[in-house]
Motif scaffolding. Structure first.
Motif, short mmCIF file in Angstrom:
data_model
loop_
_atom_site.label_atom_id
_atom_site.label_comp_id
_atom_site.label_asym_id
_atom_site.label_seq_id
_atom_site.Cartn_x
_atom_site.Cartn_y
_atom_site.Cartn_z
N HIS A 175 -40.97 -47.06 3.71
CA HIS A 175 -41.42 -46.20 2.89
C HIS A 175 -39.82 -45.98 2.06
O HIS A 175 -38.92 -46.12 2.70
N VAL A 176 -39.94 -45.98 0.82
CA VAL A 176 -38.87 -46.01 -0.15
C VAL A 176 -39.04 -44.50 -0.67
O VAL A 176 -39.82 -44.26 -1.34
N LEU A 177 -38.13 -43.96 -0.48
CA LEU A 177 -37.59 -42.52 -1.06
C LEU A 177 -36.72 -42.41 -2.04
O LEU A 177 -35.51 -42.88 -1.80
N THR A 178 -36.82 -42.11 -3.38
CA THR A 178 -35.57 -42.31 -4.36
C THR A 178 -35.29 -40.63 -4.74
O THR A 178 -36.22 -39.94 -5.10
N VAL A 179 -34.16 -40.21 -4.78
CA VAL A 179 -33.58 -38.86 -4.70
C VAL A 179 -32.83 -38.65 -6.03
O VAL A 179 -32.11 -39.53 -6.15
N LEU A 180 -33.47 -37.95 -6.79
CA LEU A 180 -32.61 -37.75 -8.27
C LEU A 180 -32.38 -36.31 -8.29
O LEU A 180 -32.73 -35.30 -8.90
N PRO A 181 -30.92 -36.12 -7.91
CA PRO A 181 -30.35 -34.70 -8.05
C PRO A 181 -29.48 -34.34 -9.30
O PRO A 181 -29.28 -35.31 -10.00
N HIS A 182 -29.64 -33.23 -9.74
CA HIS A 182 -28.96 -32.69 -10.66
C HIS A 182 -27.41 -32.35 -10.10
O HIS A 182 -27.31 -32.87 -9.06
N TRP A 183 -26.54 -31.74 -10.85
CA TRP A 183 -25.10 -31.62 -10.32
C TRP A 183 -25.41 -30.92 -9.08
O TRP A 183 -25.91 -29.78 -8.91
N LEU A 184 -24.38 -31.32 -8.24
CA LEU A 184 -24.14 -30.82 -7.14
C LEU A 184 -22.83 -29.88 -6.67
O LEU A 184 -21.77 -30.40 -7.33
N ARG A 185 -22.86 -28.70 -6.04
CA ARG A 185 -21.78 -28.05 -6.03
C ARG A 185 -21.31 -28.53 -4.39
O ARG A 185 -22.03 -28.54 -3.54
N GLY A 186 -19.96 -28.30 -4.28
CA GLY A 186 -19.43 -28.68 -2.89
C GLY A 186 -19.15 -30.09 -2.43
O GLY A 186 -19.17 -30.44 -1.24
N THR A 187 -19.19 -31.11 -3.40
CA THR A 187 -18.56 -32.48 -2.95
C THR A 187 -17.47 -32.91 -3.79
O THR A 187 -16.83 -32.19 -4.71
N ASP A 188 -17.17 -34.15 -3.30
CA ASP A 188 -15.60 -34.69 -3.91
C ASP A 188 -16.14 -35.61 -5.27
O ASP A 188 -15.16 -36.18 -5.52
N LEU A 189 -17.17 -35.50 -5.51
CA LEU A 189 -17.62 -36.62 -6.52
C LEU A 189 -16.57 -36.51 -7.87
O LEU A 189 -16.14 -37.39 -8.30
N ARG A 190 -16.68 -35.14 -8.42
CA ARG A 190 -15.76 -35.07 -9.51
C ARG A 190 -14.35 -35.51 -9.36
O ARG A 190 -13.77 -36.05 -10.48
N GLN A 191 -13.85 -35.02 -8.36
CA GLN A 191 -12.38 -35.17 -7.98
C GLN A 191 -12.07 -36.79 -8.02
O GLN A 191 -10.99 -37.34 -8.44
N HIS A 192 -13.08 -37.63 -7.56
CA HIS A 192 -12.79 -39.07 -7.41
C HIS A 192 -13.57 -39.72 -8.64
O HIS A 192 -13.33 -41.10 -8.42
N ALA A 193 -14.13 -39.03 -9.53
CA ALA A 193 -14.59 -39.63 -10.92
C ALA A 193 -13.71 -40.57 -11.39
O ALA A 193 -12.45 -40.16 -11.61
N LEU A 194 -13.96 -41.71 -11.91
CA LEU A 194 -12.74 -42.50 -12.59
C LEU A 194 -12.81 -42.15 -14.06
O LEU A 194 -13.67 -41.60 -14.60
N GLY A 195 -11.51 -42.10 -14.43
CA GLY A 195 -11.09 -41.75 -15.84
C GLY A 195 -10.84 -43.00 -16.86
O GLY A 195 -11.31 -43.92 -16.29
N LYS A 196 -10.59 -42.72 -17.96
CA LYS A 196 -10.52 -43.95 -18.91
C LYS A 196 -9.54 -44.80 -18.62
O LYS A 196 -9.69 -46.02 -19.00
#
Ligand SMILES: NC(=O)c1ccc[n+]([C@@H]2O[C@H](COP(=O)([O-])OP(=O)(O)OC[C@H]3O[C@@H](n4cnc5c(N)ncnc54)[C@H](OP(=O)(O)O)[C@@H]3O)[C@@H](O)[C@H]2O)c1
Length: 268
Positions: A175-196
């Motif tokens: 079974h394949v489940l695809t998860v599509l979240p909106h912005w999440l609070r409480g993660t490191d994603l923004r801090q590690h996001a690549l800049g220009k």
């Protein structure tokens, strides 16, 4: 559904992956956890073990197919079965396309968000078929709509959606489940996001808007969708309307998305 099952989670050293690991451990699922930051991964593993489940923590990089194969081998060596693969590892970006100086940004995003999932899915598939298990792909609402400052991220999540849709038609037993979240609070994603310049931004700004969802809430929704064997989960549910609206009035969707990003230095 979860007790005494075996789950592999990539990107379990922080954010959603770590929260999912703990939530599954509390439900009695044994775990194989994967990420590059070994100390943080070990911390997640220790928390999970304290819930009474067995855990293997494997340090590695999803952009390397051989590391992904090693993860699956380690899980099989320890548990001899895999019931769930939660392909969650991911990285983001914050930069206008015309200001990007290092095109490696786009390679890293595709290698991590798309190929990382493909490599893990390929190595785990024979075992998921054997257990009639489940592949959970953590995509994003950006798999269906575009978001400015995120060209490479949006593209990588569109790739994930296309891959999972096609795969589901090839495999009947998994079974394949695809998860599509909106912005999440409480993660490191923004801090590690690549800049220009191709390096991580290492900043928690730009700040989240008030609609951001907590990782724990997202986590509960994912486990619920797994239980109900859903094909797709959009969080929050109201965003399910966006792709439909985009078909009818693409300019309205563009306006809505740009409005939500208005603090982020966008073209007028
Ligand atoms: N935060 C959001 O607003 C949001 C919204 C929609 C979807 N998502 C998706 O949710 C997933 C989890 O992100 P998050 O928000 O929880 O961010 P996070 O806290 O930064 O977690 C990302 C995880 O991925 C791992 N990772 C990154 N690159 C990797 C690599 N090359 N090899 C192995 N592991 C790697 C990181 O571990 P190491 O750095 O230790 O390797 C970390 O454990 C991602 O797929 C993201 O796209 C997030």
């Amino acid at each position: 559904m979860f007790r005494n099952k075996v789950a592999i989670i990539t990107g379990a050293s922080s954010g959603l992956g770590a929260a999912l690991a703990l939530a599954l451990a509390k439900r009695g699922t044994h775990l194989a956890l994967f990420a590059r930051r070994k100390a943080m991964l070990d911390e997640t593993a220790a928390q999970c073990r304290s819930c009474g489940v067995r855990v293997v923590a494997v340090a590695g990089d999803v952009t390397q197919a051989e590391n992904c194969a090693q993860l699956i081998d380690a899980a099989i060596a320890e548990f001899d079965r895999i019931d769930f693969l939660i392909a969650n590892a991911g990285i983001s970006m914050w930069a206008r396309f015309d200001e990007v100086e290092d095109m490696g940004v786009f390679r890293t995003l595709m290698a991590t968000n798309y190929l990382g999932l493909v490599y893990c899915a390929h190595a785990a598939l024979p075992y998921l078929k054997a257990s009639k298990g489940m592949l959970v792909g953590i995509a994003s609402v950006q798999g269906k709509i575009g978001v400015p400052l995120h060209t490479g991220y949006t593209a990588s999540k569109h790739a994930v959606l296309g891959f999972l849709k096609a795969l589901q038609m090839e495999v009947n037993d998994v079974h394949v489940l695809t998860v599509l979240p909106h912005w999440l609070r409480g993660t490191d994603l923004r801090q590690h996001a690549l800049g220009k310049d191709g390096g991580p931004q290492r900043t928690s700004s730009p700040r989240h808007n008030k609609e951001a969802i907590s990782v724990n809430k997202c986590c509960e929704a994912i486990l619920n969708a797994m239980k109900k064997q859903k094909r797709e989960l959009v969080i929050p549910w109201k965003l399910r309307a966006l792709p439909w609206l985009q078909l009818i009035h693409p300019k309205i969707v563009e306006w809505l998305v740009k409005d939500k990003m208005k603090d982020q230095d966008l073209p007028k």
